[in-house]
Design a protein around this motif. Sequence first.
Motif, PDB file in Angstrom:
ATOM      1  N   TYR A 195      13.409  11.987  -2.748  1.00 31.51           N
ATOM      2  CA  TYR A 195      12.486  10.858  -2.804  1.00 31.51           C
ATOM      3  C   TYR A 195      12.358  10.266  -1.405  1.00 31.51           C
ATOM      4  O   TYR A 195      13.341   9.818  -0.819  1.00 31.51           O
ATOM      5  CB  TYR A 195      12.983   9.802  -3.789  1.00 31.51           C
ATOM      6  N   ASN A 196      11.121  10.237  -0.875  1.00 31.80           N
ATOM      7  CA  ASN A 196      10.923   9.847   0.528  1.00 31.80           C
ATOM      8  C   ASN A 196      10.425   8.415   0.710  1.00 31.80           C
ATOM      9  O   ASN A 196      10.229   7.975   1.845  1.00 31.80           O
ATOM     10  CB  ASN A 196       9.949  10.807   1.219  1.00 31.80           C
ATOM     11  N   GLY A 197      10.212   7.701  -0.398  1.00 28.88           N
ATOM     12  CA  GLY A 197       9.806   6.306  -0.285  1.00 28.88           C
ATOM     13  C   GLY A 197       8.350   6.083   0.070  1.00 28.88           C
ATOM     14  O   GLY A 197       7.933   4.940   0.258  1.00 28.88           O
ATOM     15  N   LEU A 198       7.539   7.140   0.147  1.00 26.36           N
ATOM     16  CA  LEU A 198       6.131   6.978   0.495  1.00 26.36           C
ATOM     17  C   LEU A 198       5.284   6.555  -0.693  1.00 26.36           C
ATOM     18  O   LEU A 198       4.134   6.169  -0.533  1.00 26.36           O
ATOM     19  CB  LEU A 198       5.577   8.278   1.092  1.00 26.36           C
ATOM     20  N   SER A 199       5.833   6.648  -1.882  1.00 32.57           N
ATOM     21  CA  SER A 199       5.156   6.178  -3.094  1.00 32.57           C
ATOM     22  C   SER A 199       6.128   5.300  -3.865  1.00 32.57           C
ATOM     23  O   SER A 199       7.324   5.240  -3.541  1.00 32.57           O
ATOM     24  CB  SER A 199       4.723   7.359  -3.968  1.00 32.57           C
ATOM     25  N   LYS A 200       5.625   4.614  -4.881  1.00 30.47           N
ATOM     26  CA  LYS A 200       6.508   3.824  -5.716  1.00 30.47           C
ATOM     27  C   LYS A 200       7.438   4.740  -6.507  1.00 30.47           C
ATOM     28  O   LYS A 200       7.093   5.892  -6.793  1.00 30.47           O
ATOM     29  CB  LYS A 200       5.695   2.937  -6.663  1.00 30.47           C
ATOM     30  N   LEU A 216       0.816  -1.202   0.000  1.00 33.42           N
ATOM     31  CA  LEU A 216       0.000   0.000   0.000  1.00 33.42           C
ATOM     32  C   LEU A 216       0.852   1.254   0.000  1.00 33.42           C
ATOM     33  O   LEU A 216       0.518   2.265  -0.616  1.00 33.42           O
ATOM     34  CB  LEU A 216      -0.941   0.001   1.211  1.00 33.42           C
ATOM     35  N   LEU A 217       1.977   1.213   0.685  1.00 35.39           N
ATOM     36  CA  LEU A 217       2.831   2.388   0.787  1.00 35.39           C
ATOM     37  C   LEU A 217       3.683   2.604  -0.445  1.00 35.39           C
ATOM     38  O   LEU A 217       4.025   3.724  -0.782  1.00 35.39           O
ATOM     39  CB  LEU A 217       3.753   2.262   2.016  1.00 35.39           C
ATOM     40  N   GLY A 218       4.044   1.525  -1.112  1.00 30.01           N
ATOM     41  CA  GLY A 218       4.905   1.758  -2.261  1.00 30.01           C
ATOM     42  C   GLY A 218       5.246   0.517  -3.016  1.00 30.01           C
ATOM     43  O   GLY A 218       6.261   0.456  -3.689  1.00 30.01           O
TER      44      GLY A 218
END
Length: 205
Positions: A86-91, A14-16
């Motif tokens: 890029y914070n890793g909260l999305s793909k 769900l997060l990425g």
Amino acid sequence: MSLLDSVARQARSLLGGDTSPDSPEARERRLVARIAAGEQRALEDLYRAYHPRLQRFLGRMTHQPGLVDEALNDTFLVVWHRADSYNGLSKVSTWIFGIAYRKGLKALQRFDEPQADDAQDTRTEPGDGPEQQLASSQLQRDLQRALAELSPEHRAVVDLTYFHGLGYREIADIADCPVGTVKTRMFYARRRLRALLPGGKEDWL
């Protein structure tokens, strides 16, 4: 796999996406981390992986072949200079397509849009017979002409949905707008395309 492991994997998805060490998403995240550390080779690897997809996306979105390379190169300049953001909260793909979307819109602001574009990729599968190739080529030309009548924002939603298989939530992240806005754009885009496509060919929608 335990219930806890299953829940954790779903949360990561769900997060990425799947971020197990050997997953494509994990490999792309490592590339971004290496780019943030200044590794040009990592940028080249990511560029090769995304170039075909972004080229098609920007081509269909802008309908201006001369802008595609400019927007694509601007996209990867941002990736190179802002990888550390890029914070890793999305793909990774969501992050990169979001940059490309904004660069495509910015490029269009500097140039007039053409009325139609017949220079899009109309290749057919080698195994198709002459009749199938003709029908496929004609359908693609009809689609390209119809898409040319939409705004860039509406074209982007159609392209990301039908040609990249993304869901409304991910498209909303790319376009930096509410999910409801994406749904509204798709509704009006489909209605417009159905009116523009020749009889019977609107069934692809």
